[in-house]
Design an enzyme around this catalytic site. Structure first.
Site, PDB file in Angstrom:
ATOM      1  N   LYS A   1      -3.843 -17.787  -1.356  1.00 25.90           N
ATOM      2  CA  LYS A   1      -2.476 -17.353  -1.023  1.00 25.90           C
ATOM      3  C   LYS A   1      -2.273 -17.314   0.490  1.00 25.90           C
ATOM      4  O   LYS A   1      -1.202 -16.992   0.989  1.00 25.90           O
ATOM      5  CB  LYS A   1      -2.197 -15.976  -1.617  1.00 25.90           C
ATOM      6  CG  LYS A   1      -2.228 -15.981  -3.157  1.00 25.90           C
ATOM      7  CD  LYS A   1      -1.524 -14.791  -3.728  1.00 25.90           C
ATOM      8  CE  LYS A   1      -1.925 -14.489  -5.152  1.00 25.90           C
ATOM      9  NZ  LYS A   1      -1.202 -15.302  -6.133  1.00 25.90           N
TER      10      LYS A   1
ATOM     11  N   HIS B   1       0.291  -6.280 -10.766  1.00 23.41           N
ATOM     12  CA  HIS B   1      -0.069  -7.534 -11.440  1.00 23.41           C
ATOM     13  C   HIS B   1      -1.073  -7.165 -12.536  1.00 23.41           C
ATOM     14  O   HIS B   1      -1.837  -6.208 -12.387  1.00 23.41           O
ATOM     15  CB  HIS B   1      -0.733  -8.438 -10.395  1.00 23.41           C
ATOM     16  CG  HIS B   1      -1.049  -9.828 -10.855  1.00 23.41           C
ATOM     17  ND1 HIS B   1      -2.174 -10.121 -11.589  1.00 23.41           N
ATOM     18  CD2 HIS B   1      -0.409 -10.999 -10.672  1.00 23.41           C
ATOM     19  CE1 HIS B   1      -2.205 -11.415 -11.837  1.00 23.41           C
ATOM     20  NE2 HIS B   1      -1.149 -11.982 -11.293  1.00 23.41           N
TER      21      HIS B   1
ATOM     22  N   GLN C   1      -0.771 -10.202  -2.293  1.00 23.68           N
ATOM     23  CA  GLN C   1       0.554 -10.659  -1.844  1.00 23.68           C
ATOM     24  C   GLN C   1       0.871 -10.227  -0.416  1.00 23.68           C
ATOM     25  O   GLN C   1       1.836 -10.713   0.164  1.00 23.68           O
ATOM     26  CB  GLN C   1       1.646 -10.123  -2.775  1.00 23.68           C
ATOM     27  CG  GLN C   1       1.622 -10.702  -4.163  1.00 23.68           C
ATOM     28  CD  GLN C   1       1.915 -12.191  -4.203  1.00 23.68           C
ATOM     29  OE1 GLN C   1       2.567 -12.740  -3.311  1.00 23.68           O
ATOM     30  NE2 GLN C   1       1.435 -12.857  -5.230  1.00 23.68           N
TER      31      GLN C   1
ATOM     32  N   ASP D   1      -4.648  -3.718  -3.538  1.00 23.79           N
ATOM     33  CA  ASP D   1      -4.615  -5.135  -3.887  1.00 23.79           C
ATOM     34  C   ASP D   1      -3.718  -5.836  -2.868  1.00 23.79           C
ATOM     35  O   ASP D   1      -2.497  -5.693  -2.889  1.00 23.79           O
ATOM     36  CB  ASP D   1      -4.068  -5.257  -5.321  1.00 23.79           C
ATOM     37  CG  ASP D   1      -3.774  -6.688  -5.719  1.00 23.79           C
ATOM     38  OD1 ASP D   1      -3.872  -7.586  -4.871  1.00 23.79           O
ATOM     39  OD2 ASP D   1      -3.435  -6.902  -6.900  1.00 23.79           O
TER      40      ASP D   1
ATOM     41  N   CYS E   1       2.987 -12.243 -14.577  1.00 17.39           N
ATOM     42  CA  CYS E   1       1.819 -11.383 -14.840  1.00 17.39           C
ATOM     43  C   CYS E   1       2.110  -9.932 -14.460  1.00 17.39           C
ATOM     44  O   CYS E   1       1.228  -9.224 -13.952  1.00 17.39           O
ATOM     45  CB  CYS E   1       0.570 -11.865 -14.102  1.00 17.39           C
ATOM     46  SG  CYS E   1       0.075 -13.504 -14.551  1.00 17.39           S
TER      47      CYS E   1
END
Ligand code: 7TS
Length: 409
Positions: free
Chosen positions: A229, A126, A206, A203, A367
């Protein structure tokens, strides 16, 4: 195909007030979960409760409201610590979200890197896990290298092995790709980076909706996520960092709360976690983040993953029956995200027709422009499923895509 549902979706859907609404006269079908998840009433109630009963600034008042708010905020930090299995609660830094968390680390490394040091990113990131590192390279003269991807949307590990050198100082990769849903081999990435003495940031924006990361087992140096999220509110997130790293990094922002002592001659910084938490934080957000994790754990991450996998398989099979539909990201190791296009049709046009039918998907580059460049496409239509979605909603999506194809061909 019958779903071997292990969770009670009908009951779960009642926890989410927004899922009862209509859009354009149709029942809402919310398939933009990778952008943000919906919020269960228990999380909404916790925010209302905070502002109704104990809204106060934290860590600074002797009065009852401030104590109650501080306790609730710090209890939530411990819930986050336990959820991610961090060794210490002070290794959990509250942030405004994944982007903020990454910027804290990138800014901190500006003080530790020198010209010619190498840092490694992946082709699947991202933008928020690309741009802060490019800014870091500009500041320090460090060199950015990229782990390439293959046609299936997987990172090529043999190429990663070649990128690692004695000059590698940092590796930062997402746990799961937002645009394609690929689950990356993060344990391998971390272990190999450590062999050359590099630190690793994962990261998890997600990943956290689908799995329960164990930062000690991963032996990761930094792990970042956003509450919104994972059924929590927007504007709050976390940075996990190993104590030794958080102690080495300089603070990101100066201000109240992050100091030990201030004088015009010299200021000393507060201990962890406060060193990285300048200013009045998102108190209700932190508390609600803890409630959201409790909620998701009460459903169970094994159950969530199993159910979402069934939705993914069902939707993949149904969508592939449509002539001219191509799915991007076909790794065997992926979560419930389907990025696709209809031959000769712009994704935006399909998204607009789906919206008229009450179906929310995301269209565009998500993104993640380097991924779109790899496939030589302007963007995709992305449907991302959560544990509160149903097979019937997928049927509605498939019918909607067929209709869009008929109208736009
Ligand atoms: N990293 C990944 C892998 C993401 O998917 C996102 C947001 C971010 C970082 C940034 O998170 P934030 O909470 O700081 O904004 N991803 C998306 C998306 O896929 N659609 O909208 C936001």
């Amino acid at each position: 195909m019958e779903l071997k549902t292990m969770i009670n979706v009908t009951k779960i859907r009642q926890d989410f007030p927004i899922l009862q609404r209509t859009v354009n006269g149709k029942p809402l079908v919310y398939f933009d979960n990778a952008a943000t998840s919906q919020t269960p009433k228990i999380v909404i109630d916790s925010i209302v409760d905070y502002y109704t009963n104990y809204n106060a600034n934290i860590h600074r008042g002797v009065h009852a409201l401030s104590q109650e708010a501080t306790d609730a905020y710090e209890e939530a930090r411990i819930k986050i610590q336990k959820h991610f299995n961090a060794k210490h609660s002070h290794e959990i830094i509250y942030t405004s979200g994944t982007t903020h968390s990454i910027n804290i680390v990138a800014n901190g490394f500006a003080a530790l890197l020198k010209q010619g040091d190498e840092i490694i990113v992946s082709a699947l990131e991202h933008h928020s896990n690309i741009v802060p590192w490019q800014m870091l390279c500009e500041k320090t003269g460090a060199i950015l290298k990229v782990i390439p991807m293959n046609e299936e949307g997987e990172l090529i590990m043999s190429e990663y092995d070649k990128l690692l050198t004695a000059n590698t100082k940092l590796v930062f990769v997402n746990h799961i790709s937002n645009a394609l849903g690929t689950i990356n081999p993060v344990k391998y990435i971390i272990d190999e980076a450590h062999k050359v003495g590099a630190a690793v940031l994962i990261d998890g924006a997600q990943a956290c909706p689908h799995v329960k990361p164990n930062v000690q087992e991963l032996d990761v140096d930094f792990y970042v996520a956003s509450a919104h999220k994972i059924c929590g509110p927007t504007g709050v997130g976390m940075l996990y960092g190993k104590e030794k790293w958080l102690n080495r990094l300089p603070p990101y922002q100066g201000g109240g709360e992050m100091i030990a002592e201030v004088s015009f001659e010299k200021t000393t910084y507060a201990d962890l976690p406060h060193k990285f938490e300048a200013g009045t934080p998102h108190v209700s957000g932190g508390i609600a983040f803890g409630v959201a994790l409790d909620y998701m754990n009460s459903i169970g991450f094994n159950e969530i993953a199993a159910y979402e996998n069934e939705l993914l398989e069902y939707a993949t099979d149904k969508l592939l029956e449509i002539d001219g539909l191509k799915i991007y990201g076909t790794s065997k190791s992926k979560t419930s995200v389907i990025s696709f296009n209809l031959e000769g049709i712009h994704p935006y046009d399909v998204g607009t027709i789906l919206d008229k039918l009450g179906i929310a998907v995301r269209t565009g580059h998500h993104c993640a422009q380097p991924i779109m460049s790899f496939y030589k496409i302007p963007g995709t239509i992305r449907a991302s499923f959560s544990f509160y979605n149903t097979k019937e909603e997928i049927d509605a999506l498939v019918e909607g895509v067929k209709k869009a194809k008929m109208m736009l061909s």
